[in-house]
Design a protein around this motif. Sequence first.
Motif, short mmCIF file in Angstrom:
data_model
loop_
_atom_site.label_atom_id
_atom_site.label_comp_id
_atom_site.label_asym_id
_atom_site.label_seq_id
_atom_site.Cartn_x
_atom_site.Cartn_y
_atom_site.Cartn_z
N SER A 144 48.75 30.07 35.62
CA SER A 144 48.97 31.48 35.30
C SER A 144 49.22 31.67 33.81
O SER A 144 48.76 32.64 33.21
CB SER A 144 50.17 32.03 36.08
OG SER A 144 49.97 31.85 37.44
N THR B 102 47.93 35.39 32.59
CA THR B 102 48.44 36.34 33.59
C THR B 102 49.97 36.27 33.67
O THR B 102 50.58 37.08 34.36
CB THR B 102 47.86 36.09 34.98
OG1 THR B 102 48.15 34.75 35.37
CG2 THR B 102 46.36 36.32 35.01
N ARG C 279 41.13 38.18 28.89
CA ARG C 279 40.89 37.67 30.25
C ARG C 279 39.59 38.23 30.81
O ARG C 279 38.78 37.50 31.39
CB ARG C 279 42.04 38.10 31.18
CG ARG C 279 43.17 37.12 31.28
CD ARG C 279 43.97 37.33 32.56
NE ARG C 279 44.22 38.70 32.90
CZ ARG C 279 45.31 39.39 32.58
NH1 ARG C 279 46.25 38.80 31.86
NH2 ARG C 279 45.46 40.63 32.96
N ASP D 85 49.79 42.44 25.03
CA ASP D 85 49.40 42.52 26.45
C ASP D 85 47.98 43.04 26.62
O ASP D 85 47.18 42.52 27.40
CB ASP D 85 50.37 43.44 27.21
CG ASP D 85 51.64 42.71 27.58
OD1 ASP D 85 51.72 41.49 27.29
OD2 ASP D 85 52.56 43.36 28.12
N CYS E 160 45.94 31.14 31.59
CA CYS E 160 44.91 32.20 31.67
C CYS E 160 45.48 33.56 31.27
O CYS E 160 44.79 34.58 31.33
CB CYS E 160 44.27 32.25 33.05
SG CYS E 160 45.37 32.81 34.33
N THR F 90 44.75 41.16 28.21
CA THR F 90 43.97 41.71 29.33
C THR F 90 42.48 41.72 28.98
O THR F 90 41.64 41.30 29.77
CB THR F 90 44.45 43.14 29.66
OG1 THR F 90 45.84 43.09 29.93
CG2 THR F 90 43.71 43.71 30.86
N LYS G 52 43.53 43.37 38.00
CA LYS G 52 44.27 43.24 36.74
C LYS G 52 44.00 41.88 36.11
O LYS G 52 43.78 41.77 34.90
CB LYS G 52 45.78 43.36 37.01
CG LYS G 52 46.34 44.75 36.85
CD LYS G 52 47.79 44.79 37.23
CE LYS G 52 48.69 44.86 36.03
NZ LYS G 52 50.10 45.12 36.40
N ALA G 53 44.04 40.84 36.95
CA ALA G 53 43.79 39.49 36.43
C ALA G 53 42.39 39.40 35.84
O ALA G 53 42.17 38.73 34.83
CB ALA G 53 43.96 38.48 37.56
N GLU H 101 52.89 41.66 38.56
CA GLU H 101 52.33 40.67 37.63
C GLU H 101 50.95 40.29 38.13
O GLU H 101 50.78 40.05 39.32
CB GLU H 101 53.22 39.41 37.64
CG GLU H 101 54.54 39.56 36.93
CD GLU H 101 54.42 39.27 35.44
OE1 GLU H 101 53.30 38.94 35.01
OE2 GLU H 101 55.42 39.39 34.74
N PRO H 102 49.98 40.21 37.25
CA PRO H 102 48.67 39.74 37.73
C PRO H 102 48.74 38.35 38.34
O PRO H 102 47.92 37.99 39.18
CB PRO H 102 47.79 39.76 36.47
CG PRO H 102 48.68 40.02 35.31
CD PRO H 102 49.98 40.55 35.83
N ALA H 103 49.78 37.57 37.92
CA ALA H 103 49.90 36.22 38.45
C ALA H 103 50.19 36.20 39.95
O ALA H 103 50.12 35.16 40.59
CB ALA H 103 51.02 35.49 37.70
#
Lengths: 377, 244
Positions: B60, B65, B92, B85, B63, B89, A291-292, A371-373
């Motif tokens: 986070s 996320t 990124r 969102d 970037c 995505t 996802k990230a 969360e991607p985080a």
Amino acid sequence: MLRLALKMLYGDRAKYAMLICGLTFCSLLMTQQISVFCGLMLWTTATLRNIRVPIWVTDAKVEQVNEVVALRDIEVDRVRSVPGVEWAVPLYWGILEARLKDGSFQQVQLTGLDTATLVGRPAKMTAGSIEDLRLPNAVIIDQVAVKKFKQKGIKVAIGDSFEINDTEARVVGICESEQSFLGQPYVFTTYDRALAFAPQERKMLSFVLVQPKPGVPPAELVERIRKIPGLGAFTSDEFFRHTVQWYVRNTGIPVSFGTVVVLGIIVGIAIAGQTFYLFIHENLRFMAALKAMGAKTGTLARMVFLQAFAVGFVGYGLGVGIAAIFGFGVLKGGEPPFYLPWQILVFTGAVIVFICCFSALVGLLKIVRAEPAVVFK
Amino acid sequence: MEPSPDGHGKIAIQARGVVKSFGAGDSRVQALKGVDLDVNFGEMTMVVGPSGCGKTTFLSVICGTLGFDSGAVNIFGQDLSAMRDREVTAFRGQNVGFIFQQFNLIPTWSAVENVSIPLLLRGVGRKPAEAEATRLLEAVGIGGKRNAYPSQLSGGQQQRVAIARALVHEPRLIICDEPTASLDALTGHKVLELLTEVACRPDRCVIVVTHDSRIFSFADRIAEMEDGQVKTVHPRGEFHALYV
């Protein structure tokens, strides 16, 4: 990505095996149990499948083929008088006791066919000739009788005899018939002789078998016959359906089999759902990393659903395959009953698809919520 | 610093007054309390500070996320808070390469498959993606390990795979979260040498969050965080204060 999704699944061998086992078990249990149930229901209609005629006339209160309320012989003529009837013949059907040479007894389903036409005759003779039924004291027995008599230590062949109600019955032929619900063998003879075998009652006629004239729809003729006071009538298909429905309504068989099937579904959902959830949970860090790195929810959903359906497909195939092998094995022996029509395969497939969707959605929900985080934690 | 004609020194990322809180009510914790920081193209910027000072949260946020409560983050001329969102995505996937502390290499995929992920996610076909991944693996010195699985690689080799994965799609921002934390001193040093060699370009910026003072010498600038804020930004030559 989809290829890699499968690789991710196959790479975790323990969970892959667990998922396959769960779905195989679920699929096997459903297919096998429903097939045995259908086989059992099919057994209840054995008389209908042994005596293939378009229309059955009964007493007005009869609900299924295995219950007989005797009719007067005159009903045959009344049915013959209905417009659209090509022919109508009497049939005797009753459960009597056959006394074997050594004095032991065996219950049999005595079937008395119209003496002149032998309508309702067995479809396949394995020895002897159907015409020999016209010989004195002649009967034709089915393969179940041969087997049952053999179990009692008596080998029966053409020319041998036994007694029904103290009357000699001489075997002139052996036929193949559909096995019945209670497993009693079929013994075919003529209508007149059947009346001689059976204990005398005021009314002896069990059914009237009817053939409609060409161009007359059986359903329409059935409606006409039903108008005769005291008579009921069914097309063969209708009688089949009524018989099965009667057993479903009046016995605990569907509940018993249904419980096992529901348990199979629950166990399948529990094992597959839980294992798949665990699989996703353990790979959540990697899914979050994807996802990230820019994987869209749609891409991840396709990956998860592919993984779920890959195990579903294999589990379904194995389960159905094992059930079919079981069926192939038992059909040779004749017991337990087993009938696997395509509808069962579709039903089992649909349940497996449901389980896969459920498992995939549970897993996907976890991924979407992550969360991607989380990858930085 | 004045930007050079090739873009070196030009501002790539600008964070202003970034605030981020977690939880609600009495348990609410403000992790970022108005962070200001500029990150320039062509530079490796390290973010350092004690545990819990908000380094990873800030990483986070910039970037994309993790969302933030208030403030502004401008990255390559785009306002992060104005993006949806789905756009974040996609942004990124296009512009950011990640190097994680735990490498996050998918254990059932080979090195070349792991490296090709960013390209596959962008819709590149399997063969060209794997060809490019192989080129990158060769660039980081482990071309011979292209078919090896993460479990068959040492920590240093795994981090090289992670570096190749972060670079394969030519991103403009490389995010490194404690890249040497799981490595011994020598391997960590080599990894940073490699990162400096292959990642640092005038059209790209590298942000490294680290505790590891042994790698400070690789930085062009070091942002020192404390209690959810950037306390000081040390230019090259003024790092000695951080070694105390």
